[in-house]
Structure formats: C-alpha cells, structure tokens
Design a protein around this motif. Structure first.
Motif, PDB file in Angstrom:
ATOM      1  N   ILE A 223       1.756   4.143  -9.937  1.00  0.00           N
ATOM      2  CA  ILE A 223       1.546   5.471  -9.178  1.00  0.00           C
ATOM      3  C   ILE A 223       1.329   6.402 -10.475  1.00  0.00           C
ATOM      4  O   ILE A 223       1.469   7.718 -10.014  1.00  0.00           O
ATOM      5  CB  ILE A 223       2.741   5.920  -8.450  1.00  0.00           C
TER       6      ILE A 223
ATOM      7  N   ARG B 139       0.980  -1.298   0.034  1.00  0.00           N
ATOM      8  CA  ARG B 139       0.086  -0.026   0.045  1.00  0.00           C
ATOM      9  C   ARG B 139       0.990   1.101  -0.005  1.00  0.00           C
ATOM     10  O   ARG B 139       2.036   1.235   0.739  1.00  0.00           O
ATOM     11  CB  ARG B 139      -0.831  -0.054   1.153  1.00  0.00           C
TER      12      ARG B 139
ATOM     13  N   ARG C 234      -2.742   4.211  -3.263  1.00  0.00           N
ATOM     14  CA  ARG C 234      -2.704   3.161  -4.050  1.00  0.00           C
ATOM     15  C   ARG C 234      -2.172   1.836  -3.395  1.00  0.00           C
ATOM     16  O   ARG C 234      -1.814   1.828  -2.292  1.00  0.00           O
ATOM     17  CB  ARG C 234      -1.870   3.370  -5.327  1.00  0.00           C
TER      18      ARG C 234
ATOM     19  N   VAL D 172      -0.341   9.841  -9.587  1.00  0.00           N
ATOM     20  CA  VAL D 172      -0.214  10.278  -8.138  1.00  0.00           C
ATOM     21  C   VAL D 172       0.995  11.614  -8.074  1.00  0.00           C
ATOM     22  O   VAL D 172       1.583  11.686  -8.789  1.00  0.00           O
ATOM     23  CB  VAL D 172       0.602   9.156  -7.343  1.00  0.00           C
TER      24      VAL D 172
END
Length: 186
Positions: free
Chosen positions: A149, A88, A98, A152
């Motif tokens: 990611i 995580r 995520r 992100v």
C-alpha cells in the motif's frame, strides 16, 4: 456422496486492522526474486486468511507434481495451486486500488474447525487437500501475505479476499468464496 464446499475467504480482523507496517524488503530474496515486489522500503497491509472446507467430503487435490493446476515455487520449496486466491484493496466506490501478488497456495489441513471432524490432519504439501471440517490458514507473517500500500492515501478501504476466483474447484456452493473486511490506512 457429498461435495467439498469451501467457505468464504475469511480474513482475520485482528491482524488486518493492526498490520500496516513499513518493511525494508532488501533482504527478502524470495519475495524480490519471485517478482512480487522490488527491493526497498514498502508500506504493507498484512492480513491472515482462512479457507474452510464446510462440505461433507474432503477436497482432494493429491500430488501436485502430477497436476497442471499446480506450479513449482522454487523459493518456497513446494508446489502452489495456481490462482487459488485473489487479494484486492477497494476504495469506497468499489474500485480496485491495489492487488496482492500471492496467488498460489500449498493447500493443507492446518486447523480443525468442526469438533466432529477427524481429529488428525491428513493433507500436506506433498498430498494436497483440505478435509471436511478443517481449514487451511495463511498467517499474516508469511512471505507475500500482504498488499503493498505504498503511496495509497490514508482512509477507509475494503480488503477483499476471493478464494478460487476462477472456479477451478468443483464445489457444492460457488457463491460463498468472497470475504471482505473494512480497513483503515493511517
């Protein structure tokens, strides 16, 4: 008699911090067919993990073909232990940003971490387990050993790795299965 005791999910700082990559996944048939990601270019946070058996006895899982704790991974050609690890990415408040999609592992002796342990590996994908004093290692270059990611925002996050999150393995200490590492996403 002793019990197996898995160590914290150790995350390699070297690889976790320098492993933000852009990768085109069109050619990675295994990953795309396995449903872990869609084809295309993705920004991935790659990292290595190590699971140590710090107990006094071997963690013996045996032949995975005879256990409901395993599932066949056709794209890898071996069985995986169900729900062995959870990856995580957390923000500064601890909220999950995520998650990683690789949830199964072939548990085996990869590296001896205790010099007094048996010097020869004993377990493999056909007879799974981790000897006392040994560790299983998943390197950052393995398929699915990452968190996507893409999108992100840049910043500082925490990579959290939880080994045996469902407590399926009987251990001497169930409280030491989580490892965390601060990572900066550019």
């Amino acid at each position: 008699t002793g019990e197996a005791s898995l160590a914290e999910g150790t995350v390699s700082a070297d690889e976790g911090l320098r492993a933000t990559t852009l990768e085109g996944l069109k050619g990675l048939k295994t990953v795309v067919e396995g449903g872990t990601i869609t084809a295309g270019t993705h920004k991935l946070l790659r990292f290595s993990t190590q699971t140590r058996n710090q107990g006094t006895v071997d963690l013996v899982l045996g032949n995975p073909a005879n256990s409901t704790m395993f599932e066949w991974a056709g794209c890898h050609g071996h069985y995986h232990f169900r729900s062995f690890a959870q990856y995580r990415l957390l923000d500064s408040t601890g909220a999950v940003v995520r998650t990683g999609k690789k949830v199964g592992f072939c548990l085996m002796d990869i590296t001896r971490v205790d010099t007094s342990a048996n010097p020869s590996p004993r377990y493999n994908c056909s007879n799974q387990g981790i000897q006392a004093g040994w560790a299983d290692v998943y390197s950052s270059n393995l398929s699915g050993q990452w968190i996507d990611i893409t999108g992100v925002p840049a910043g500082t996050y925490t990579l959290e790795v939880i080994m045996d999150p469902m407590n399926l393995i009987d251990e001497a200490d169930e409280t030491n299965n989580t490892g965390r590492l601060n990572v900066t996403i550019p």
